[in-house]
Design a protein around this motif. Structure first.
Motif, PDB file in Angstrom:
ATOM      1  N   MET A  82      -3.699  25.942 -76.715  1.00 52.12           N
ATOM      2  CA  MET A  82      -2.243  25.841 -76.635  1.00 52.12           C
ATOM      3  C   MET A  82      -1.590  26.330 -77.926  1.00 52.12           C
ATOM      4  O   MET A  82      -0.515  26.943 -77.903  1.00 52.12           O
ATOM      5  N   LEU A  83      -2.222  26.060 -79.068  1.00 51.28           N
ATOM      6  CA  LEU A  83      -1.671  26.475 -80.358  1.00 51.28           C
ATOM      7  C   LEU A  83      -1.719  27.990 -80.521  1.00 51.28           C
ATOM      8  O   LEU A  83      -0.746  28.620 -80.961  1.00 51.28           O
ATOM      9  N   PHE A  84      -2.864  28.569 -80.132  1.00 51.85           N
ATOM     10  CA  PHE A  84      -3.032  30.022 -80.251  1.00 51.85           C
ATOM     11  C   PHE A  84      -2.590  30.709 -78.956  1.00 51.85           C
ATOM     12  O   PHE A  84      -3.382  31.345 -78.270  1.00 51.85           O
ATOM     13  N   ASN A  85      -1.321  30.549 -78.618  1.00 47.25           N
ATOM     14  CA  ASN A  85      -0.803  31.172 -77.398  1.00 47.25           C
ATOM     15  C   ASN A  85       0.111  32.360 -77.688  1.00 47.25           C
ATOM     16  O   ASN A  85       0.713  32.922 -76.784  1.00 47.25           O
ATOM     17  N   GLY A  86       0.229  32.748 -78.960  1.00 51.89           N
ATOM     18  CA  GLY A  86       1.040  33.899 -79.317  1.00 51.89           C
ATOM     19  C   GLY A  86       2.479  33.580 -79.623  1.00 51.89           C
ATOM     20  O   GLY A  86       3.220  34.454 -80.099  1.00 51.89           O
ATOM     21  N   VAL A 119       3.592  29.768 -80.458  1.00 55.29           N
ATOM     22  CA  VAL A 119       3.550  28.707 -81.468  1.00 55.29           C
ATOM     23  C   VAL A 119       2.993  29.276 -82.765  1.00 55.29           C
ATOM     24  O   VAL A 119       3.523  29.058 -83.852  1.00 55.29           O
ATOM     25  N   VAL A 120       1.879  29.992 -82.631  1.00 56.72           N
ATOM     26  CA  VAL A 120       1.298  30.740 -83.756  1.00 56.72           C
ATOM     27  C   VAL A 120       1.138  32.178 -83.285  1.00 56.72           C
ATOM     28  O   VAL A 120       0.446  32.443 -82.300  1.00 56.72           O
ATOM     29  N   THR A 121       1.790  33.111 -83.970  1.00 62.35           N
ATOM     30  CA  THR A 121       1.691  34.515 -83.585  1.00 62.35           C
ATOM     31  C   THR A 121       0.456  35.152 -84.210  1.00 62.35           C
ATOM     32  O   THR A 121      -0.120  34.616 -85.162  1.00 62.35           O
ATOM     33  N   LYS A 122       0.085  36.291 -83.663  1.00 59.49           N
ATOM     34  CA  LYS A 122      -1.077  36.990 -84.207  1.00 59.49           C
ATOM     35  C   LYS A 122      -0.851  37.415 -85.656  1.00 59.49           C
ATOM     36  O   LYS A 122      -1.770  37.420 -86.472  1.00 59.49           O
ATOM     37  N   ALA A 123       0.370  37.774 -85.985  1.00 58.85           N
ATOM     38  CA  ALA A 123       0.663  38.214 -87.353  1.00 58.85           C
ATOM     39  C   ALA A 123       0.598  37.060 -88.343  1.00 58.85           C
ATOM     40  O   ALA A 123       0.192  37.237 -89.502  1.00 58.85           O
ATOM     41  N   ASP A 124       1.000  35.858 -87.896  1.00 55.90           N
ATOM     42  CA  ASP A 124       1.032  34.704 -88.799  1.00 55.90           C
ATOM     43  C   ASP A 124      -0.310  34.003 -88.924  1.00 55.90           C
ATOM     44  O   ASP A 124      -0.533  33.263 -89.890  1.00 55.90           O
ATOM     45  N   ALA A 125      -1.193  34.190 -87.948  1.00 55.07           N
ATOM     46  CA  ALA A 125      -2.474  33.479 -87.955  1.00 55.07           C
ATOM     47  C   ALA A 125      -3.385  34.013 -89.053  1.00 55.07           C
ATOM     48  O   ALA A 125      -3.394  35.221 -89.326  1.00 55.07           O
ATOM     49  N   PRO A 126      -4.145  33.136 -89.692  1.00 55.63           N
ATOM     50  CA  PRO A 126      -5.123  33.600 -90.685  1.00 55.63           C
ATOM     51  C   PRO A 126      -6.120  34.558 -90.037  1.00 55.63           C
ATOM     52  O   PRO A 126      -6.498  34.389 -88.869  1.00 55.63           O
ATOM     53  N   SER A 127      -6.521  35.556 -90.765  1.00 53.36           N
ATOM     54  CA  SER A 127      -7.431  36.560 -90.213  1.00 53.36           C
ATOM     55  C   SER A 127      -8.733  35.944 -89.728  1.00 53.36           C
ATOM     56  O   SER A 127      -9.365  36.457 -88.798  1.00 53.36           O
ATOM     57  N   LEU A 128      -9.135  34.823 -90.349  1.00 55.05           N
ATOM     58  CA  LEU A 128     -10.387  34.169 -89.969  1.00 55.05           C
ATOM     59  C   LEU A 128     -10.336  33.625 -88.540  1.00 55.05           C
ATOM     60  O   LEU A 128     -11.365  33.494 -87.883  1.00 55.05           O
ATOM     61  N   PHE A 129      -9.113  33.330 -88.044  1.00 57.89           N
ATOM     62  CA  PHE A 129      -8.985  32.691 -86.726  1.00 57.89           C
ATOM     63  C   PHE A 129      -8.325  33.583 -85.685  1.00 57.89           C
ATOM     64  O   PHE A 129      -8.041  33.122 -84.574  1.00 57.89           O
ATOM     65  N   PHE A 166      -7.307  34.317 -80.343  1.00 58.44           N
ATOM     66  CA  PHE A 166      -6.330  34.863 -79.403  1.00 58.44           C
ATOM     67  C   PHE A 166      -7.014  35.623 -78.265  1.00 58.44           C
ATOM     68  O   PHE A 166      -6.490  35.671 -77.150  1.00 58.44           O
ATOM     69  N   TYR A 167      -8.170  36.206 -78.540  1.00 57.52           N
ATOM     70  CA  TYR A 167      -8.848  37.032 -77.541  1.00 57.52           C
ATOM     71  C   TYR A 167      -9.615  36.204 -76.495  1.00 57.52           C
ATOM     72  O   TYR A 167     -10.055  36.753 -75.487  1.00 57.52           O
ATOM     73  N   ILE A 168      -9.769  34.889 -76.745  1.00 53.94           N
ATOM     74  CA  ILE A 168     -10.427  34.025 -75.751  1.00 53.94           C
ATOM     75  C   ILE A 168      -9.494  32.920 -75.270  1.00 53.94           C
ATOM     76  O   ILE A 168      -9.896  32.070 -74.465  1.00 53.94           O
ATOM     77  N   SER A 169      -8.261  32.921 -75.760  1.00 54.13           N
ATOM     78  CA  SER A 169      -7.319  31.873 -75.358  1.00 54.13           C
ATOM     79  C   SER A 169      -6.655  32.244 -74.040  1.00 54.13           C
ATOM     80  O   SER A 169      -5.882  33.215 -73.969  1.00 54.13           O
ATOM     81  N   PRO A 170      -6.911  31.479 -72.976  1.00 52.89           N
ATOM     82  CA  PRO A 170      -6.258  31.792 -71.696  1.00 52.89           C
ATOM     83  C   PRO A 170      -4.752  31.612 -71.769  1.00 52.89           C
ATOM     84  O   PRO A 170      -3.999  32.316 -71.088  1.00 52.89           O
ATOM     85  N   ASN A 171      -4.297  30.682 -72.605  1.00 50.08           N
ATOM     86  CA  ASN A 171      -2.857  30.461 -72.753  1.00 50.08           C
ATOM     87  C   ASN A 171      -2.170  31.685 -73.353  1.00 50.08           C
ATOM     88  O   ASN A 171      -1.039  32.015 -72.983  1.00 50.08           O
ATOM     89  N   ALA A 172      -2.837  32.360 -74.292  1.00 49.24           N
ATOM     90  CA  ALA A 172      -2.252  33.545 -74.919  1.00 49.24           C
ATOM     91  C   ALA A 172      -2.044  34.657 -73.898  1.00 49.24           C
ATOM     92  O   ALA A 172      -0.967  35.292 -73.857  1.00 49.24           O
TER      93      ALA A 172
END
Length: 681
Positions: free
Chosen positions: A592-596, A598-608, A612-618
């Motif tokens: 739910m957090l990594f849905n694009g 709440v936390v966008t791809k640009a804002d997310a740490p590169s480590l995580f 986004f590529y396995i999050s069904p919510n995203a």
């Protein structure tokens, strides 16, 4: 022509038995299609006393409904099962006890002996009482004999002088444990019929299933409550004693050549306990079933029903007597400790074998048995180990060892379960449907709760379809969030159902795959209808456009199946409900957090960012946001996509990933059900 086996001398002596169906006084068909019992047979059964011998022509059903006295000699039936002798040598068990030494950081495992090496042999058709004080290891010994012990132990057990076949042993053996684990909305007759159907083998069953169930209901005093619910903590049903008798009847229903019962009379009145043991005696003698029963200090009338007594003392468990029940009093008298007048013999045996009592002579009994009886017992065990009888595969294809039978390899003689996969699914599916229909919560919670939630949340977003784009995105986020969280309500039910499955699958009633399939066929459609109602109600209040409506429903359905598969996988992996909640919460929260949004791809740490590529919510949020932007057809829509870093790349990738997750999670569920969370003994 049938035969009897003389296993004690390894002789196969054909002896003609009168067929139960060939008697001239065979009775007539009753109105329900079952054969009425002959009057002469009923007369023979009702006059059984003294040393009267009950011959082969007496119906087994008549004997069960008119239980004979302890001293009545019961001849084997023409439908007797293939004989199974049970021999064990040097069976022992040590409980690993991990202690931490104060000066050493590592742990050291010290073995604590529960049961010292035991030896013995049970002839086919014997009714054996296994007794001993607490801590004597009697249940441990029973579990090792029944191939139920999951912890490592030493020693060997043979059936008819042959090593036990791990794949086939459960098909010729049945186990009745101390726990009465059954669905509360199950009816008594259905519970017994369930085992009878799934253990049905044509050449080993002497009656059709319904008639056999009728007999068991009568013989265990359950006829009056056959249509009553089993009941439980929250469901009113039969009494605890009746529930215990249902468990015992389910074990007998399997038509097994070996029957193991762990305290089957616990919770029963003295009269009911005697009724159950008498029924077991008839089953043992009539159908040639070797029956081993763990029992606590039975009264005299019950003790006399047993052929053999195995008595253990405790701390550690050691054998103090192994022999005929009728010879036990003479044995104690020869040792200089006769049974006092007006004292129950089994009470005296237990008192003298229990350390710490006033009558305690346990060490003396161990020494006397070791010196006088043990050498003879060892010789008998060694002889029986060399005495080769029927193999388990042969036993599954014959009755009384009389014929090889046409029930060959292709018909399942060597398969793990008695019935085929389709039969298992049919029986399991029938039970699941009945239990679901009878349980208001099983239908109410998955259907009514989503509707109520949809009304409340939908009313909060009333008319959102006519408002700003950011409000529509927020509505979509709330809709998908509720859909994700809805599945957590079913974790408790899934865990409880899995525990029941593990107990039944350990008896090889059915496979884990058949259970998973039949469960999903019922549960998934109900949950799906609830999810669709939730989405439909919320969209009705939101007044979304038709094309957006279709997009949201499509991705909501995909998301539902992903999370349903995820929760089913967690329920298969987790040891209990608490662990399941611990595993489910992080998964749902992270997706739910990594849905694009709440936390966008640009804002997310590169480590995580890989999440986004396995999050069904995203994937679902991105697809819905793109559709909303297209429908808005303004600069605000494009600005929204740009600000959240969403590319108009189409939906195919998201659909492929989510379908792949569903397949992987379902496959993982099946593997976990097969390999994990076995019943530990």
């Amino acid at each position: 022509m049938s035969t009897n086996w003389n296993m004690a001398n390894c002789l196969f002596e054909p002896q003609p038995l009168s067929s139960e169906s060939e008697s001239s006084d065979s009775g007539e068909e009753s109105s329900d299609g079952h054969r009425a019992f002959p009057k002469s047979a009923i007369s023979r059964a009702s006059t059984m006393s003294g040393n009267n011998v009950l011959d082969q022509s007496t119906d087994t059903e008549v004997l069960l409904r008119n239980l004979p006295m302890a001293n009545g000699n019961i001849a084997p039936s023409a439908y007797a099962l293939p004989p199974a002798s049970l021999t064990f040598r040097d069976l022992s068990f040590k409980l690993p006890d991990t202690k931490r030494w104060p000066c050493i950081s590592k742990s050291k495992t010290v073995g604590r002996t529960i049961l010292q090496p035991c030896n013995g042999h049970f002839d086919p058709g014997e009714l054996v009482a296994l007794m001993g004080p607490s801590g004597s290891g009697k249940t441990t010994l029973l579990d090792m004999l029944a191939m139920k012990k999951t912890a490592p132990y030493e020693g060997e057990v043979s059936v008819n002088g042959r090593p036990r076949d791990k794949r086939l042993f459960r098909r010729i053996a049945a186990y009745v444990g101390q726990e009465d684990i059954m669905p509360p909305h199950w009816k008594v007759r259905e519970a017994i019929s369930f085992n009878a159907k799934l253990k049905y083998t044509p050449v080993r069953t002497h009656r059709n299933v319904d008639a056999w169930v009728d007999v068991l209901l009568d013989s265990f005093g359950l006829g009056a409550v056959q249509d009553s619910l089993i009941g439980g903590i929250d469901v009113r049903g039969i009494s605890g004693g009746q529930r215990r008798r249902v468990s015992l009847a389910r074990g007998v229903a399997a038509h097994a050549s070996l029957l193991f019962c762990d305290e089957p009379t616990s919770g029963l009145s003295a009269t009911d306990a005697e009724l159950c043991i008498r029924a077991l005696r008839v089953i043992s003698k009539r159908l040639c079933v070797t029956t081993v029963v763990v029992i606590h200090q039975p009264r005299t009338e019950v003790a006399e029903l047993f052929d053999r007594l195995v008595l253990l003392t405790s701390f550690p468990g050691r054998m103090v007597y192994f022999g005929g029940m009728d010879k036990a009093q003479a044995y104690w008298a020869n040792l200089g400790h006769p049974v006092p007048a007006n004292v129950n013999p089994t009470d005296w045996f237990m008192d003298t074998a229990t350390p710490g009592t006033r009558q305690d002579i346990s060490e003396f009994l161990v020494k006397a048995f070791t010196q006088n009886e043990y050498p003879t017992l060892i010789d008998q065990v060694e002889r029986q180990m060399l005495c080769k009888g029927l193999t388990m595969q042969d036993m599954l294809g014959s009755r009384s060892g009389s014929r090889p039978s046409s029930y060959g390899e292709g018909d399942g003689k060597s398969r793990k379960h008695s019935t085929g996969f389709c039969t298992q699914i049919g029986v399991l599916l029938g039970r699941k449907v009945r239990l679901t229909v009878r349980n208001p919560l099983a239908l109410g919670l998955p259907l009514l709760v989503p509707v109520v939630q949809g009304i409340i949340v939908g009313y909060m977003f009333e008319g959102t379809g006519h408002k700003r784009l950011d409000r529509q995105v927020m509505f979509s986020f709330c809709l998908l969030t509720m859909l994700c969280l809805a599945g957590t309500m079913g974790l408790v039910v899934l865990i409880n159902d899995r525990i029941l499955m593990k107990y039944e699958a350990s008896e090889q009633l059915y496979s884990e795959f058949a259970w998973a399939f039949s469960t999903q066929v019922v549960d998934v459609p109900i949950a799906l209808v609830g999810a669709l109602l939730n989405v439909a109600v919320m969209l009705f209040f939101a007044e979304m456009q038709a094309e957006i409506y279709r997009t949201i429903v499509l991705w909501a359905l995909l998301l539902f199946f992903v999370y349903d598969s995820l929760f089913s996988f967690i329920a298969a992996v987790a040891a209990d409900t608490r662990q399941a909640q611990v595993l489910a919460s992080p998964c749902v929260s992270i997706f739910m957090l990594f849905n694009g949004f709440v936390v966008t791809k640009a804002d997310a740490p590169s480590l995580f960012r890989w999440i986004f590529y396995i999050s069904p919510n995203a994937y679902a949020m991105e697809a819905i946001a793109q559709k909303l932007a297209e429908a808005d057809d303004s600069l605000a829509g494009q600005m929204l996509l740009t600000s959240f870093g969403i590319d108009a790349t189409g939906d195919s990738k998201g659909i492929q990933v989510m379908l792949g997750m569903i397949v992987c999670l379902r496959f993982g569920q099946l593997i976990a059900l097969k390999k994990l969370n076995h019943i530990q003994r």
